[in-house]
Every structure is written in C-alpha cells, then in structure tokens.
Write an enzyme that holds these catalytic residues in place. Structure first.
Site, mmCIF file in Angstrom:
data_model
loop_
_atom_site.group_PDB
_atom_site.id
_atom_site.type_symbol
_atom_site.label_atom_id
_atom_site.label_comp_id
_atom_site.label_asym_id
_atom_site.label_seq_id
_atom_site.Cartn_x
_atom_site.Cartn_y
_atom_site.Cartn_z
ATOM 1 N N TYR A 196 17.800 71.657 29.943
ATOM 2 C CA TYR A 196 16.731 71.396 28.980
ATOM 3 C C TYR A 196 17.280 71.677 27.581
ATOM 4 O O TYR A 196 17.508 72.818 27.207
ATOM 5 C CB TYR A 196 15.525 72.301 29.237
ATOM 6 C CG TYR A 196 14.794 72.061 30.537
ATOM 7 C CD1 TYR A 196 14.939 70.886 31.255
ATOM 8 C CD2 TYR A 196 13.936 73.035 31.045
ATOM 9 C CE1 TYR A 196 14.261 70.674 32.443
ATOM 10 C CE2 TYR A 196 13.241 72.834 32.226
ATOM 11 C CZ TYR A 196 13.412 71.662 32.926
ATOM 12 O OH TYR A 196 12.730 71.464 34.105
ATOM 13 N N GLY A 238 0.411 65.916 35.322
ATOM 14 C CA GLY A 238 0.749 64.499 35.262
ATOM 15 C C GLY A 238 2.066 64.188 34.599
ATOM 16 O O GLY A 238 2.542 63.061 34.654
ATOM 17 N N GLY A 239 2.661 65.164 33.910
ATOM 18 C CA GLY A 239 3.971 64.945 33.307
ATOM 19 C C GLY A 239 3.915 64.050 32.090
ATOM 20 O O GLY A 239 3.087 64.219 31.193
ATOM 21 N N PHE A 240 4.804 63.047 32.073
ATOM 22 C CA PHE A 240 4.926 62.183 30.907
ATOM 23 C C PHE A 240 3.724 61.243 30.755
ATOM 24 O O PHE A 240 3.515 60.654 29.702
ATOM 25 C CB PHE A 240 6.221 61.375 30.989
ATOM 26 C CG PHE A 240 7.452 62.237 31.028
ATOM 27 C CD1 PHE A 240 7.789 63.038 29.951
ATOM 28 C CD2 PHE A 240 8.255 62.266 32.151
ATOM 29 C CE1 PHE A 240 8.919 63.848 29.980
ATOM 30 C CE2 PHE A 240 9.392 63.060 32.200
ATOM 31 C CZ PHE A 240 9.724 63.856 31.112
ATOM 32 N N THR A 241 2.917 61.120 31.820
ATOM 33 C CA THR A 241 1.683 60.329 31.757
ATOM 34 C C THR A 241 0.539 61.233 32.212
ATOM 35 O O THR A 241 0.213 61.281 33.400
ATOM 36 C CB THR A 241 1.766 59.077 32.647
ATOM 37 O OG1 THR A 241 2.129 59.476 33.977
ATOM 38 C CG2 THR A 241 2.818 58.121 32.120
ATOM 39 N N PRO A 242 -0.076 61.978 31.289
ATOM 40 C CA PRO A 242 -1.098 62.966 31.647
ATOM 41 C C PRO A 242 -2.228 62.364 32.471
ATOM 42 O O PRO A 242 -2.584 61.183 32.331
ATOM 43 C CB PRO A 242 -1.600 63.444 30.284
ATOM 44 C CG PRO A 242 -0.447 63.220 29.354
ATOM 45 C CD PRO A 242 0.206 61.958 29.848
ATOM 46 N N LEU A 243 -2.765 63.190 33.358
ATOM 47 C CA LEU A 243 -3.850 62.752 34.230
ATOM 48 C C LEU A 243 -5.032 62.249 33.411
ATOM 49 O O LEU A 243 -5.447 62.875 32.434
ATOM 50 C CB LEU A 243 -4.308 63.917 35.109
ATOM 51 C CG LEU A 243 -3.285 64.500 36.085
ATOM 52 C CD1 LEU A 243 -3.896 65.696 36.802
ATOM 53 C CD2 LEU A 243 -2.855 63.447 37.099
ATOM 54 N N PHE A 256 5.039 68.882 37.028
ATOM 55 C CA PHE A 256 4.087 67.938 36.451
ATOM 56 C C PHE A 256 2.685 68.149 37.033
ATOM 57 O O PHE A 256 2.032 67.201 37.483
ATOM 58 C CB PHE A 256 4.534 66.496 36.661
ATOM 59 C CG PHE A 256 5.790 66.123 35.911
ATOM 60 C CD1 PHE A 256 6.168 66.810 34.765
ATOM 61 C CD2 PHE A 256 6.588 65.083 36.340
ATOM 62 C CE1 PHE A 256 7.318 66.469 34.072
ATOM 63 C CE2 PHE A 256 7.753 64.726 35.647
ATOM 64 C CZ PHE A 256 8.104 65.428 34.522
#
Length: 290
Positions: A66, A218-223, A215
């Site tokens: 990271y 949702g990670g890079f596409t939030p829930l 995630f």
C-alpha cells in the site's frame, strides 16, 4: 497497554493468545489516490491511526504494497513503540508496478523480500500475522497455493512470522493450506450484498477460524441499495453503519477492518458496533444477497 473497549466483543485467533476486538481498522486508504504515494495530509492520517487505537481498536490491517511502503511507515510514525495488545496484520503476494498496477509477487525471493520490507517499515522484529494473498483483484482463482505458502511456513519457523492467514482463497485452497501450516484467519471479499462465501464463513466458524471480509462496504464501488437506505433510516443510522452491523451479527468469527482517512468517518464506523437490528430488518438485508 490498550484500554478495553466494547467494539462488538472480541475473538481469539485459533491456537494463539491474540484476542482481537471484532471492530478493527484497515489502513489502505491512508495512502494517496489509487493507494499510491503519500497522503495529501500526513498529520490527518496519523490522527486517524491514533484515534483508532485510543478508541480501543487493537487490530490494524495493512500491507507494505500500500503506497508502496506508505501505510506501514505511517503506522510506525503514529504508533511506535506499539502498545501491548496491538495486532498488526499484513499481506504478501503482490507488488506495485511503476504504472500503479497490482502485480503478483509470489516467488520465494519476492515473499522473503516482502517480509523484510514489512519488518523494516513497521519497525518490528516479528510480524504478528501475515496473510498470503493470491487470486485476482476481487476474487480467488483456482490453483495450488503450496509453493508460496511453504515459503511463509519456513519464515514462520525462522521466527520472522508468528501466525499465517490466507486472503482471496477458495475453500479448497484453505483445505490445502491447513495441511501445510496452521491458518488463523481468512480474508476474502464479502458483504451484505456479495455473499458467495456464506458457506465458507460457516465452515470457518465451526473450526473457530476468523473470517475477515475485505471491502465490507463495497470497495471501489460502494454499496447502494434503496432497501439498505430505508432500513438504515428506520434505525437512525447510515447505510454503511448498517452494512457493518449486519456483518458483525452474521457470525461471531467475523472481524471487520473498515478503512477511512477521516477521523469523523472512523468514529462513524466504530459506532456501528453498538447498532442493534430488529429481526425484520435482518430479514430485509438478507434479501439483498446476490
């Protein structure tokens, strides 16, 4: 010594003396955009780490890829010398390309170098837990993990690693891993919507092995869900708090590591540990499974 806090109870990693509060913290978002380079505000990143520990978090998830190196260096700057009881879990199995890509790093030398990079940047003589990360970006892929896991088992025997976990693996790969070394945790993609690992979670719970969803929001596409939004509003909570609370009630072996670079958002995440959900709300959220 870390103060005790009610962060959704605690879980002792199987076969260890490491007892973790179930609400932890994931450090990935402390790096710059695209998890590359330093943060825009180093002081703010350090404040988040110190606030998390002050609030009772004793489980920090990180990796030397990271940044690369950035989050580990921030953790050391903010928290070293580390308080007794703080468990830092890191990952091996990837590196960053010059174009900011994520590249597999599973050869013997890459894994050895990765352990020493983590030790140096965290300022430690031994790594608490190392997760072997395999598979793709968002999910596992079939294949043997014997070769890289054997390398980590050798490094454990040398005293550089205390305990080993797996990340992004199938149940078959976990079963293979158990024949090579003791596995104390599994870290896979799982949340209230993405539930492919339902059976895996239950199997690990029966074995008293921790499951750590990455995630969880949702990670890079939030829930995003109208059902989640309405249920959260009915409980005067945010949708993200409700998604975290659902994971905590899903199984007692689930440990959370939601990440953020904001103190305010950190506090909001930690408050999810106190959220109680009526049975009807649980039923509504279960309907979101894909």
């Amino acid at each position: 010594m870390l103060r005790q806090a009610d962060l959704a109870g605690h879980f002792t990693l199987h076969g260890t003396s490491m007892t973790l509060n179930r609400m932890g913290y994931g450090a990935m978002q402390l790096a710059g955009p695209q998890v590359w380079g330093p943060p825009r505000d180093v002081a703010a990143a350090i404040s988040v780490l110190r606030e998390a520990v002050d609030a009772g978090v004793n489980h920090i998830d990180t990796s030397d890829y990271y940044g690369p190196h950035v989050t580990n260096q921030l953790i050391k700057q903010a928290l070293h010398p580390y308080p007794e009881g703080l468990v830092i879990v890191t990952k091996l199995g990837a590196r960053r390309g010059a174009d900011k890509s994520w590249v597999h790093a599973l050869s013997r030398q890459e894994l050895i170098d990765g352990v020493h990079d983590n030790l140096r940047n965290l300022g430690r003589d031994t790594l608490d837990v190392v997760n072997l990360r395999v598979g793709g970006v968002m999910g596992p892929s079939d294949g043997s993990i014997e070769e890289p896991l054997t390398v980590l088992a050798d490094l454990r025997r040398q005293g550089l690693i205390r305990h080993i976990g797996l990340s992004n693996v199938t149940p078959t790969q976990y079963a293979q891993g158990r024949t090579i070394t003791e596995i104390v945790c599994v870290q896979n993609f799982y949340n209230v919507v993405h539930r492919d690992d339902d059976g895996f979670v239950d199997d690990l719970a029966a074995r008293d092995v921790a499951y750590v969803p990455f995630f969880p929001l949702g990670g890079f596409t939030p829930l995003q869900s109208s059902i989640l939004d309405a249920a959260a509003a009915s409980l005067q909570a945010t949708p993200m708090q409700l998604a975290l609370a659902w994971l905590l009630q899903r199984s007692p072996n689930i440990l959370l590591i939601p990440g953020t670079s904001s103190v305010a958002h950190l506090r909001e995440n930690l408050e999810a540990a106190q959220l109680e959900m009526p049975r009807e709300v649980l039923g509504e959220l279960d309907s979101l499974a894909r």
